[in-house]
Motif scaffolding. Sequence first.
Motif, short mmCIF file in Angstrom:
data_model
loop_
_atom_site.label_atom_id
_atom_site.label_comp_id
_atom_site.label_asym_id
_atom_site.label_seq_id
_atom_site.Cartn_x
_atom_site.Cartn_y
_atom_site.Cartn_z
N ASP A 128 -7.27 6.52 3.06
CA ASP A 128 -7.51 5.41 2.15
C ASP A 128 -8.69 4.58 2.67
OD1 ASP A 128 -7.43 3.15 0.55
OD2 ASP A 128 -5.30 2.74 0.87
N VAL A 150 -6.39 -4.79 3.07
CA VAL A 150 -5.14 -5.22 3.70
C VAL A 150 -5.23 -6.67 4.14
CG1 VAL A 150 -5.68 -4.42 6.06
CG2 VAL A 150 -3.29 -4.51 5.29
N PHE A 161 -8.42 0.75 2.52
CA PHE A 161 -7.28 0.06 3.14
C PHE A 161 -7.73 -1.11 4.00
CE2 PHE A 161 -4.47 -0.58 6.79
CZ PHE A 161 -3.28 -0.88 6.15
N PHE A 197 0.90 -1.16 0.00
CA PHE A 197 0.00 0.00 0.00
C PHE A 197 0.93 1.20 0.00
CE2 PHE A 197 -2.60 -3.35 1.56
CZ PHE A 197 -3.89 -3.04 1.14
#
Length: 163
Positions: free
Chosen positions: A42, A49, A45, A8
């Motif tokens: 974000d 993730v 995210f 990321f």
Amino acid sequence: MNAKGTVFKYGDNVDTDVIIPARYLNSSDPAELATHCMEDIDKEFITKVQKGDIIVATKNFGCGSSREHAPIAIKAAGVSCVIAETFARIFYRNAINIGLPIIECKEAANGIDAGDQVEVDFDSGMIYNRTKKTEFKGQAFPEFMQKIIAAEGLVNYINNKQA
């Protein structure tokens, strides 16, 4: 010790307020903090993730307030390492204290893109971009820092030494 995951990518001056927004600081539960990690910079995210993934940023990652919640949220979200050109000093220390590996490496910060598959060897400081087949030399962790990270943080390290 190694870290391996999908990247990321973020830019300069990612501050602790976007890592874990102040409105969530009423919790000290790592799992709860993780659910809000990076949401102000974000939104996707936390849904994307995966355990082991890596954050890469450019300059001054972790600037802003000295809240320990920021590296705790990142670690609890499953991130195995943060690579940046530079870190805010207090974030750097807080990350090590809670057992979140971080590496400063300007070349890696600029040569790795979002979505790249990256592997980090903490013993040597080598950072391998498996997607682009490039490698970078970051600073290896001193042995005492590796022991703190392996123990999942400074408090555990100290408690284990005294046991």
